[in-house]
Design a protein around this motif. Structure first.
Motif, PDB file in Angstrom:
ATOM      1  N   ILE A 120      -8.174   4.619  52.054  1.00 59.13           N
ATOM      2  CA  ILE A 120      -9.308   5.266  51.402  1.00 59.13           C
ATOM      3  C   ILE A 120      -8.913   5.807  50.024  1.00 59.13           C
ATOM      4  CG2 ILE A 120     -10.836   7.293  51.505  1.00 59.13           C
ATOM      5  CD1 ILE A 120     -10.963   6.921  54.524  1.00 59.13           C
ATOM      6  N   LEU A 121      -7.722   6.400  49.954  1.00 51.80           N
ATOM      7  CA  LEU A 121      -7.310   7.133  48.751  1.00 51.80           C
ATOM      8  C   LEU A 121      -6.383   6.350  47.831  1.00 51.80           C
ATOM      9  CD1 LEU A 121      -6.698  10.568  50.500  1.00 51.80           C
ATOM     10  CD2 LEU A 121      -8.619   9.970  49.021  1.00 51.80           C
ATOM     11  N   GLY A 122      -6.040   5.119  48.204  1.00 54.13           N
ATOM     12  CA  GLY A 122      -5.185   4.300  47.358  1.00 54.13           C
ATOM     13  C   GLY A 122      -3.770   4.828  47.242  1.00 54.13           C
ATOM     14  N   LEU A 123      -3.214   5.328  48.341  1.00 55.49           N
ATOM     15  CA  LEU A 123      -1.880   5.929  48.323  1.00 55.49           C
ATOM     16  C   LEU A 123      -0.787   4.992  48.829  1.00 55.49           C
ATOM     17  CD1 LEU A 123      -2.744   9.505  49.692  1.00 55.49           C
ATOM     18  CD2 LEU A 123      -2.169   8.893  47.340  1.00 55.49           C
ATOM     19  N   ASP A 124      -1.132   3.758  49.200  1.00 54.90           N
ATOM     20  CA  ASP A 124      -0.134   2.843  49.783  1.00 54.90           C
ATOM     21  C   ASP A 124       1.142   2.707  48.948  1.00 54.90           C
ATOM     22  OD1 ASP A 124      -1.478   2.119  52.165  1.00 54.90           O
ATOM     23  OD2 ASP A 124      -2.813   0.835  51.017  1.00 54.90           O
ATOM     24  N   LEU A 144      -5.764  15.675  49.995  1.00 45.37           N
ATOM     25  CA  LEU A 144      -6.983  15.204  50.659  1.00 45.37           C
ATOM     26  C   LEU A 144      -6.649  14.356  51.884  1.00 45.37           C
ATOM     27  CD1 LEU A 144      -9.145  14.209  47.552  1.00 45.37           C
ATOM     28  CD2 LEU A 144      -9.617  16.070  49.135  1.00 45.37           C
ATOM     29  N   GLY A 145      -5.660  13.471  51.728  1.00 48.33           N
ATOM     30  CA  GLY A 145      -5.276  12.603  52.839  1.00 48.33           C
ATOM     31  C   GLY A 145      -4.771  13.380  54.031  1.00 48.33           C
ATOM     32  N   ARG A 146      -4.067  14.466  53.780  1.00 46.14           N
ATOM     33  CA  ARG A 146      -3.555  15.284  54.872  1.00 46.14           C
ATOM     34  C   ARG A 146      -4.695  15.875  55.701  1.00 46.14           C
ATOM     35  NH1 ARG A 146       0.599  19.639  52.898  1.00 46.14           N
ATOM     36  NH2 ARG A 146      -1.337  20.498  52.064  1.00 46.14           N
ATOM     37  N   CYS A 147      -5.815  16.123  55.055  1.00 38.62           N
ATOM     38  CA  CYS A 147      -6.998  16.606  55.783  1.00 38.62           C
ATOM     39  C   CYS A 147      -7.684  15.477  56.543  1.00 38.62           C
ATOM     40  CB  CYS A 147      -7.983  17.248  54.817  1.00 38.62           C
ATOM     41  SG  CYS A 147      -7.378  18.736  54.028  1.00 38.62           S
ATOM     42  N   ILE A 148      -7.778  14.304  55.912  1.00 37.92           N
ATOM     43  CA  ILE A 148      -8.504  13.186  56.519  1.00 37.92           C
ATOM     44  C   ILE A 148      -7.874  12.757  57.846  1.00 37.92           C
ATOM     45  CG2 ILE A 148      -9.092  10.741  56.218  1.00 37.92           C
ATOM     46  CD1 ILE A 148      -9.371  11.336  53.220  1.00 37.92           C
ATOM     47  N   VAL A 149      -6.542  12.727  57.904  1.00 37.65           N
ATOM     48  CA  VAL A 149      -5.879  12.217  59.115  1.00 37.65           C
ATOM     49  C   VAL A 149      -6.186  13.071  60.335  1.00 37.65           C
ATOM     50  CG1 VAL A 149      -4.003  11.155  57.804  1.00 37.65           C
ATOM     51  CG2 VAL A 149      -3.721  13.497  58.647  1.00 37.65           C
ATOM     52  N   ARG A 150      -6.605  14.307  60.116  1.00 38.74           N
ATOM     53  CA  ARG A 150      -6.848  15.199  61.251  1.00 38.74           C
ATOM     54  C   ARG A 150      -8.245  15.053  61.838  1.00 38.74           C
ATOM     55  NH1 ARG A 150      -5.954  21.061  59.656  1.00 38.74           N
ATOM     56  NH2 ARG A 150      -6.682  21.244  61.813  1.00 38.74           N
ATOM     57  N   LYS A 177     -16.552  11.748  45.715  1.00 40.12           N
ATOM     58  CA  LYS A 177     -17.832  11.140  46.092  1.00 40.12           C
ATOM     59  C   LYS A 177     -17.603   9.894  46.945  1.00 40.12           C
ATOM     60  CE  LYS A 177     -21.439  11.412  43.365  1.00 40.12           C
ATOM     61  NZ  LYS A 177     -22.134  12.624  43.827  1.00 40.12           N
ATOM     62  N   ARG A 178     -16.577   9.102  46.632  1.00 37.41           N
ATOM     63  CA  ARG A 178     -16.251   7.946  47.463  1.00 37.41           C
ATOM     64  C   ARG A 178     -15.787   8.384  48.845  1.00 37.41           C
ATOM     65  NH1 ARG A 178     -12.799   4.638  42.859  1.00 37.41           N
ATOM     66  NH2 ARG A 178     -14.583   3.626  41.825  1.00 37.41           N
ATOM     67  N   LEU A 179     -15.000   9.460  48.874  1.00 41.26           N
ATOM     68  CA  LEU A 179     -14.523   9.977  50.158  1.00 41.26           C
ATOM     69  C   LEU A 179     -15.684  10.382  51.047  1.00 41.26           C
ATOM     70  CD1 LEU A 179     -12.286  11.042  52.027  1.00 41.26           C
ATOM     71  CD2 LEU A 179     -12.305  13.172  50.696  1.00 41.26           C
TER      72      LEU A 179
END
Length: 365
Positions: A120-124, A144-150, A177-179
């Protein structure tokens, strides 16, 4: 996901009241922005929802549970802070996985959730890096990603973009907005930036001195401000205000202040007639003031002495003094030739006048 309800919420530090009688209903899946100047109580309100601050009075409900006495870890919320709060000795992958590992989630499930968030966040490409090797925008995406995984019930954002430069803030607004489209979780976002409030929020909550001034959609807040404070805070450049006398002249009702005099349109005349003539505060947004005379003789013109010009490339902002007030007009053509101290005519959009009570500063409607 869950709805959030605040009922008569107060926060006091001794005799100092910093949040006063806050009542707010946030439906499941809505993105609400709390906006206001520093010290208005918006971050304290967010921290009370998170459980990081106790409440002095009232009820906070998340979903079906009253959470007044629940610790933060039991509220099923995830919070993104202004300073990112990343573990500097861990890689991006380990930062994302940390919370799940603390909850004893199987490693296979952790990998699946981290992969979901990084896509989602392009962190690969960044998973093996440490926070010190990331830009500010990249660090914010990790937070943000740390929140999404939960997969929490509620996302809480405490001024997450304020440490970024203007270009990165604009990029991160797009990311947020994409999130929302990919992860439609109930979200409460705190900011002092009215641009973020207008562009991100389904609804905006404007606060001042610990109290809610107005709740509405961005356009409701902008077009129909509840009082002078909301009108002045939302919009850049800010709304112009003049203290005027409402008088009858030649069959028309006019707003008059020294050399400034404009006709009040019929619909607003009837509104002002109900309260009797007298003094009022006239508000006009800069984009509704146009350099040059009106096309027709409609009584909506005034003359001002040019004091300041601001060249923005796509437009020019012009400030002219009239009735002892500096009145700002925006959206002036950038190649307009105009000299300081020159007298110039201006016209006003007749459908864009706001009036506020002199004593209460509430909008007259």
């Amino acid at each position: 996901m869950a709805d959030v309800v605040l009922k008569d919420v107060n926060k006091r530090y001794g005799s100092l009241s910093v949040v006063r009688d806050v009542n707010l209903d946030i439906p499941d899946g809505e993105f609400v922005v709390l906006v206001g100047p520093s010290g208005c109580g918006k971050s304290t309100t967010l921290r009370m929802i998170a459980g990081l601050e106790s409440i002095s009075d009232g009820i906070i409900q998340i979903g079906a549970r009253v959470v007044n006495d629940l610790p933060p870890k039991d509220r099923d919320i995830a919070m993104v802070f202004q300073n990112y709060a990343l573990y500097q000795h861990m890689t991006v992958y380990d930062n994302l996985a940390f919370g799940l590992r603390n909850r004893k989630v199987p490693e296979a499930d952790i990998k699946r959730e981290v992969t979901f968030a990084t896509e989602i966040l392009g962190l690969d490409p960044l998973l093996s890096r440490k926070p010190s090797q990331l830009s500010g925008g990249q660090q914010q995406r990790v937070a943000l990603g740390r929140c999404i995984v939960r997969h929490p019930q509620i996302f809480l954002f405490d001024e997450p973009l304020s440490n970024l430069d203007a270009k990165l803030r604009a990029q991160m607004r797009i990311e947020l907005k994409r999130l929302r489209e990919r992860v439609p979780t109930t979200s409460i976002y705190v900011t002092h930036d009215q641009v973020e409030a207008m562009t991100l929020g389904d609804r905006v909550v404007v606060m001042k001195d610990g109290s809610i001034q107005q709740v509405g959609t961005p356009l409701e807040i902008y077009n129909r401000p509840a009082n002078r404070f909301v009108a002045s805070f939302m919009g850049a450049p800010a709304m112009n205000f003049l203290s005027v006398d409402i008088v009858q002249e030649g069959g028309n009702v006019r707003a008059v202040a020294k050399e400034f005099s404009i006709r009040i349109p019929d619909a607003q005349q009837r509104l002002l007639d109900k309260r009797g003539h007298g003094r009022a505060i006239l508000g006009i947004r800069p984009e509704h003031i146009h350099l040059g005379p009106a096309r027709a003789t409609d009584g909506m013109t005034f003359e001002g002495e040019i004091e300041v010009t601001e060249q923005l490339g796509a437009e020019m902002i012009v400030g002219a003094r009239s009735a002892d007030t500096l009145i700002m007009a925006s959206r002036v053509a950038p190649d307009t030739r105009i000299a300081l101290r020159e007298k110039a005519p201006f016209s006003i959009d007749p459908n864009a006048l706001h009036f506020f009570d002199v004593e209460t500063e509430a909008a007259i409607r």
